[in-house]
Design a protein around this motif. Sequence first.
Motif, PDB file in Angstrom:
ATOM      1  N   LEU A   1       0.305  -2.632 -10.416  1.00 25.10           N
ATOM      2  CA  LEU A   1      -0.188  -3.045  -9.091  1.00 25.10           C
ATOM      3  C   LEU A   1      -0.267  -4.560  -9.023  1.00 25.10           C
ATOM      4  O   LEU A   1      -0.965  -5.201  -9.823  1.00 25.10           O
TER       5      LEU A   1
ATOM      6  N   LYS B   1      -6.467   4.389  -6.908  1.00 25.88           N
ATOM      7  CA  LYS B   1      -7.191   5.650  -6.793  1.00 25.88           C
ATOM      8  C   LYS B   1      -6.277   6.734  -7.349  1.00 25.88           C
ATOM      9  O   LYS B   1      -5.212   7.003  -6.800  1.00 25.88           O
TER      10      LYS B   1
ATOM     11  N   ALA C   1      -6.758  -5.760  -6.657  1.00 26.44           N
ATOM     12  CA  ALA C   1      -5.985  -4.552  -6.360  1.00 26.44           C
ATOM     13  C   ALA C   1      -6.841  -3.310  -6.590  1.00 26.44           C
ATOM     14  O   ALA C   1      -7.845  -3.349  -7.308  1.00 26.44           O
ATOM     15  N   THR C   2      -6.419  -2.183  -5.989  1.00 23.49           N
ATOM     16  CA  THR C   2      -7.195  -0.949  -6.051  1.00 23.49           C
ATOM     17  C   THR C   2      -6.294   0.222  -6.412  1.00 23.49           C
ATOM     18  O   THR C   2      -5.281   0.467  -5.751  1.00 23.49           O
TER      19      THR C   2
ATOM     20  N   LYS D   1      -2.750  -1.629  -3.048  1.00 21.46           N
ATOM     21  CA  LYS D   1      -3.566  -0.415  -3.014  1.00 21.46           C
ATOM     22  C   LYS D   1      -2.664   0.790  -3.259  1.00 21.46           C
ATOM     23  O   LYS D   1      -1.774   1.072  -2.469  1.00 21.46           O
TER      24      LYS D   1
ATOM     25  N   GLU E   1     -10.134  -2.799  -8.990  1.00 21.32           N
ATOM     26  CA  GLU E   1     -10.946  -1.586  -8.921  1.00 21.32           C
ATOM     27  C   GLU E   1     -10.100  -0.366  -9.274  1.00 21.32           C
ATOM     28  O   GLU E   1      -8.953  -0.250  -8.838  1.00 21.32           O
TER      29      GLU E   1
ATOM     30  N   THR F   1      -2.664   4.975  -4.159  1.00 21.51           N
ATOM     31  CA  THR F   1      -3.264   6.281  -4.404  1.00 21.51           C
ATOM     32  C   THR F   1      -2.193   7.162  -5.018  1.00 21.51           C
ATOM     33  O   THR F   1      -1.100   7.297  -4.449  1.00 21.51           O
TER      34      THR F   1
ATOM     35  N   GLU G   1       0.850  -1.189   0.000  1.00 23.92           N
ATOM     36  CA  GLU G   1       0.000   0.000   0.000  1.00 23.92           C
ATOM     37  C   GLU G   1       0.888   1.242   0.000  1.00 23.92           C
ATOM     38  O   GLU G   1       1.840   1.318   0.781  1.00 23.92           O
TER      39      GLU G   1
END
Length: 292
Positions: free
Chosen positions: A75, A110, A107-108, A80, A135, A82, A54
């Motif tokens: 990723l 943003k 995985a995410t 995660k 996502e 950002t 992260e």
Amino acid sequence: MDRVAAQAYSAFEKAGVVTVPKETVLTEPIRITVHGEGGTSFGHQVIELGAFAEAVVVIDHTGDAVLAANVDYVLGDGAKLTVVSVQDWDDKAVHVAQHNALIGRDATLKSFVVTFGGDLVRLHPRVAYAGTGGEAELFGLYFTDAGQHQEHRLLVDHNTPHCKSNVAYKGALQGDGAHAVWIGDVLIEANAEGTDTYEMNRNLVLTDGARVDSVPNLEIETGEIVGAGHASATGRFDDEQLFYLMARGIPADDARRLVVRGFFAELVQQIGVADIQERLLARIDEELEASV
């Protein structure tokens, strides 16, 4: 691939690479500064997160340059990331870049793209998925002044089943020749069952002489999806919108500032990096003061 991005891939000399090992959780943002001092250059950044890592990454563009660049986000499963990309260039800068994200299983990503400065800025975020459950949330905030051309062209390729994407970009424009372009392309491929996606663009035109081109596009190749939609709207700013605040004793300039801040507030609050949020609100105030 964008033609300028292809040129940047073939012309850059050194890439900046940031690797976060698997299962590592960073408590402070990684900060990357790109500062131009004139001339033409080509750049390449790679941000790679291992499985279940992260991180928050801030990429800050300032100064004067003609820059063609690519940024790759990779990723791993369960990671995660950002990322906040700030385009706060000097008035004469030119910046063309492609942001490529490959999102692993569960995985995410943003992403926040913030564009204020520059004479011409054209950014091309692209997302693809390497496993199910991925996502992507793609947010954008831009303020286009007289003579500026700011362009954001997105492509989300749902090439894997059971993935999600959410796109929300907001822009304000003011001054003669201010021109913003937003293109939102979402493709749901035939094998991408269970996709859930939505994209939205909102624009607030503050003065005459500014122009917006906003085109959402959704292509669906399978009927087995959770949901899919898009929306685009452009509104004009006029004194009637200030009546409620002015009737309660708030001066017109302060009322105008509150309305525009409120327009962007939802996106700014989601960034989660306090100094960047404060800086963006201050830049919004500076832009509005310059037009009074």
